[in-house]
Every structure is written in C-alpha cells, then in structure tokens.
Design a protein around this motif. Structure first.
Motif, short mmCIF file in Angstrom:
data_model
loop_
_atom_site.label_atom_id
_atom_site.label_comp_id
_atom_site.label_asym_id
_atom_site.label_seq_id
_atom_site.Cartn_x
_atom_site.Cartn_y
_atom_site.Cartn_z
N TRP A 28 0.82 -1.22 0.00
CA TRP A 28 0.00 0.00 0.00
C TRP A 28 0.84 1.26 0.00
O TRP A 28 0.34 2.34 -0.30
CB TRP A 28 -0.99 -0.01 1.15
CG TRP A 28 -0.44 -0.06 2.56
CD1 TRP A 28 0.84 0.06 2.98
CD2 TRP A 28 -1.22 -0.26 3.75
NE1 TRP A 28 0.93 -0.05 4.34
CE2 TRP A 28 -0.32 -0.25 4.85
CE3 TRP A 28 -2.58 -0.45 4.00
CZ2 TRP A 28 -0.73 -0.42 6.16
CZ3 TRP A 28 -2.99 -0.61 5.31
CH2 TRP A 28 -2.09 -0.60 6.38
N ASP A 29 2.13 1.17 0.32
CA ASP A 29 2.98 2.35 0.28
C ASP A 29 3.10 2.93 -1.13
O ASP A 29 3.41 4.11 -1.30
CB ASP A 29 4.38 2.02 0.81
CG ASP A 29 4.40 1.89 2.33
OD1 ASP A 29 3.48 2.43 2.98
OD2 ASP A 29 5.31 1.25 2.86
N PRO A 71 4.81 10.02 -3.45
CA PRO A 71 4.62 11.17 -4.35
C PRO A 71 4.34 10.71 -5.78
O PRO A 71 4.97 9.77 -6.27
CB PRO A 71 5.96 11.92 -4.25
CG PRO A 71 6.53 11.51 -2.93
CD PRO A 71 6.10 10.09 -2.73
N GLY A 72 3.40 11.36 -6.42
CA GLY A 72 3.07 11.02 -7.80
C GLY A 72 2.03 9.93 -7.94
O GLY A 72 1.59 9.64 -9.05
N ALA A 73 1.63 9.30 -6.83
CA ALA A 73 0.61 8.26 -6.89
C ALA A 73 -0.75 8.88 -7.16
O ALA A 73 -0.97 10.06 -6.85
CB ALA A 73 0.58 7.47 -5.59
N PRO A 108 -1.08 4.43 5.90
CA PRO A 108 -0.32 5.62 5.53
C PRO A 108 -1.25 6.83 5.45
O PRO A 108 -2.47 6.70 5.39
CB PRO A 108 0.23 5.26 4.14
CG PRO A 108 0.15 3.77 4.06
CD PRO A 108 -1.02 3.37 4.89
N VAL A 109 -0.65 8.02 5.44
CA VAL A 109 -1.43 9.24 5.27
C VAL A 109 -1.76 9.38 3.80
O VAL A 109 -0.87 9.55 2.97
CB VAL A 109 -0.65 10.47 5.76
CG1 VAL A 109 -1.44 11.74 5.49
CG2 VAL A 109 -0.34 10.34 7.24
N TRP A 110 -3.02 9.31 3.46
CA TRP A 110 -3.41 9.33 2.05
C TRP A 110 -3.56 10.75 1.56
O TRP A 110 -4.30 11.54 2.15
CB TRP A 110 -4.73 8.57 1.85
CG TRP A 110 -4.63 7.16 2.31
CD1 TRP A 110 -5.19 6.63 3.43
CD2 TRP A 110 -3.88 6.10 1.71
NE1 TRP A 110 -4.86 5.32 3.54
CE2 TRP A 110 -4.05 4.96 2.51
CE3 TRP A 110 -3.09 6.02 0.57
CZ2 TRP A 110 -3.45 3.74 2.20
CZ3 TRP A 110 -2.50 4.80 0.26
CH2 TRP A 110 -2.68 3.68 1.06
#
Length: 280
Positions: A180-181, A186-188, A207-209
């Motif tokens: 899930w990372d 960045p860029g996801a 994670p912080v989405w």
C-alpha cells in the motif's frame, strides 16, 4: 493565515464583532450599526475592525455613502478547513458537531463529472481486495478507477481468485499483489475513497493518504483461510465475489454529487454493516 485569525479572534470584543457580522452576512453592517449593537465607542470599534481586516477575516464594501463591513467567506472556509482536516483521522463528522471543510463546500460542484479513484486494502492483497478491484473496474463504467494493495502483500494473487475472475470474463492481466505504500508515495493517484476489506487491514495504521479520501471498513471473511475440499474452497471465493459485488453495486449507484460528506460517510459505513450482516 490560521495563526493570525486565531490571534485576532482571541479578543472577546473582536470575537463578538466577528460573530455579529457572521449573523449579518452577506450584507454586513456599517460602523454605526455595529457601534449601536455593540455599545462601543467608534474609536475602539475602528481598532478592532482593523485587526480583523488585517487577519483577512473581514473587508469593507462601499455602498453609497456608507461602508458595510462583511466577513470574508473564503477566509471562514479556510479556517474551518484548517480545524477539520485532521479531525479524527480526516473524518470530522466524528468530532462531535460536524465541521465543514472548504473542499466539502465545493465538492458538489465538481463531483458530478468527476472520475473517482478507489483503493481497496487488505493484508495480503491476494484475494478480497483483488476481487473488489476487478468488480469495480467493471461496474464503475468509467466513473471509477479501482486499485488494490496490502499492508503485507503476499507477492502473488491467489490462484483461486485468478481462476474465478477469468471464468467471469474479467481481464486479469493487470492484477498483482503490491504494497500500500505505492499509493502513499509522491506522484501516486490521489484517492477519493479507501476501503478496507479485511479486519487486519482495518486495525492497522494506514499511511497518510493524499487528498484526505473518505474511508470505510467493508470486512468479509478470508476465503483463503477456508479449509475443506476443493469444492468448498472454491465456493468460499465465489461467496466472496458475491458479497463484494453486492456492496459495490450499492456504492456505484449512490448519488455522490448530492450527498454531503456526513451523509455520504453514513452511507458508506452502512454498506459495510449490511455486508457484514450478510456474511454472518
């Protein structure tokens, strides 16, 4: 901006002036009207109005011979958004009185024509989340882009899940078990919705989405944990598909553009609750 706004509102006279102007919005009040309501001398009022204006909370609008003082709506939205963004892990409706973000106020203007990114999370990303990704890719009809990931990915999709999806004419070429990372980097793709589909993933720290997506838990039993004959195991995967298909069908038919954030969150949670009762 928030620091200056809170500093300005920290004075009880300015807070009362600000609340009075909020009540008088959108027309505002003149200095004379404020003096009369506040019982304040013009010199003192002028000082406090200047402090509020410097903090970006109000402005003076010329109307004929008079200046009307009005609150700045964008500043109020930004201030509420600052308070709401991290409330209860990005779910301000759980903080007591619902807080409205600027993004919530503008959401209905953009959601009607929007394509929504949806991420399904599980621990291994080998069965349930993959099945959910496949179903939404088909049922979304171009309105949704589906993704899946795991907190501890197994590195391969369960063969029964792949076989089931192939038999149901899903394109399985893009499915893979992944961390899930990838979606917090960045860029996801920026997610609009994140759904956990197994209890383990729901209980772990995510994670912080980016973009503060809406979240819900749609947990169902793990078909890969079912023991028995080949027929029993395959039936478990078929049941998983059926339950996931039912909830996704409800989800894609929600009137997303017309529901405020609180109502939408309630509907998302209800879908998970309904699915859990059906799985029991």
């Amino acid at each position: 901006m928030a620091t200056e706004a809170f500093r300005a509102l920290g004075n009880r006279h300015r807070l009362t002036i600000f609340r009075t102007l909020l009540q008088a919005a959108p027309d505002g009040l003149t200095a004379g009207q404020l003096c009369e309501r506040m019982g304040m001398a013009p010199s003192g009022l002028s000082f406090h109005l200047g402090q509020l204006a410097n903090a970006g909370l109000l402005s003076g609008v010329q109307s004929g011979r008079h200046v009307h003082y009005v609150v700045e709506p964008s500043s109020v939205r930004d201030l509420l958004g600052f308070l709401a963004d991290d409330c209860c892990g990005g779910r301000p409706e759980l903080c007591g009185a619902p807080l409205m973000r600027k993004s919530d106020l503008e959401r209905s203007e953009t959601m009607a024509d929007q394509t929504y990114n949806v991420l399904f999370l599980c621990t291994g990303n080998s069965a349930r989340s993959i099945i959910a990704e496949a179903i939404l890719a088909r049922e979304g009809q171009g309105r949704f882009r589906s993704f899946s990931a795991g907190s501890q990915p197994k590195g391969e999709v369960h063969p029964y899940a792949m076989e089931l999806l192939k038999n149901l004419n899903h394109d399985v070429s893009q499915f893979r078990s992944k961390d899930w990372d990838e979606f917090a980097a960045p860029g996801a793709p920026e997610m609009n919705f994140v759904f956990t589909v197994c209890d383990n993933a729901a209980n772990e720290v995510c994670p912080v989405w980016p973009g503060q997506p809406m979240t819900a838990h749609w947990g169902i039993p793990d078909p890969a944990a079912v023991e028995g004959s080949e027929a029993v195991k395959r039936q478990a995967f078929a049941d998983t598909y059926r339950m996931m298909n039912n909830r996704i069908s409800i989800f894609v038919n929600l009137p997303l553009a017309s529901l405020d954030r609180l109502r939408l969150q309630q509907r998302l949670d209800e879908i998970g609750g309904r699915a859990s009762r059906g799985a029991a």
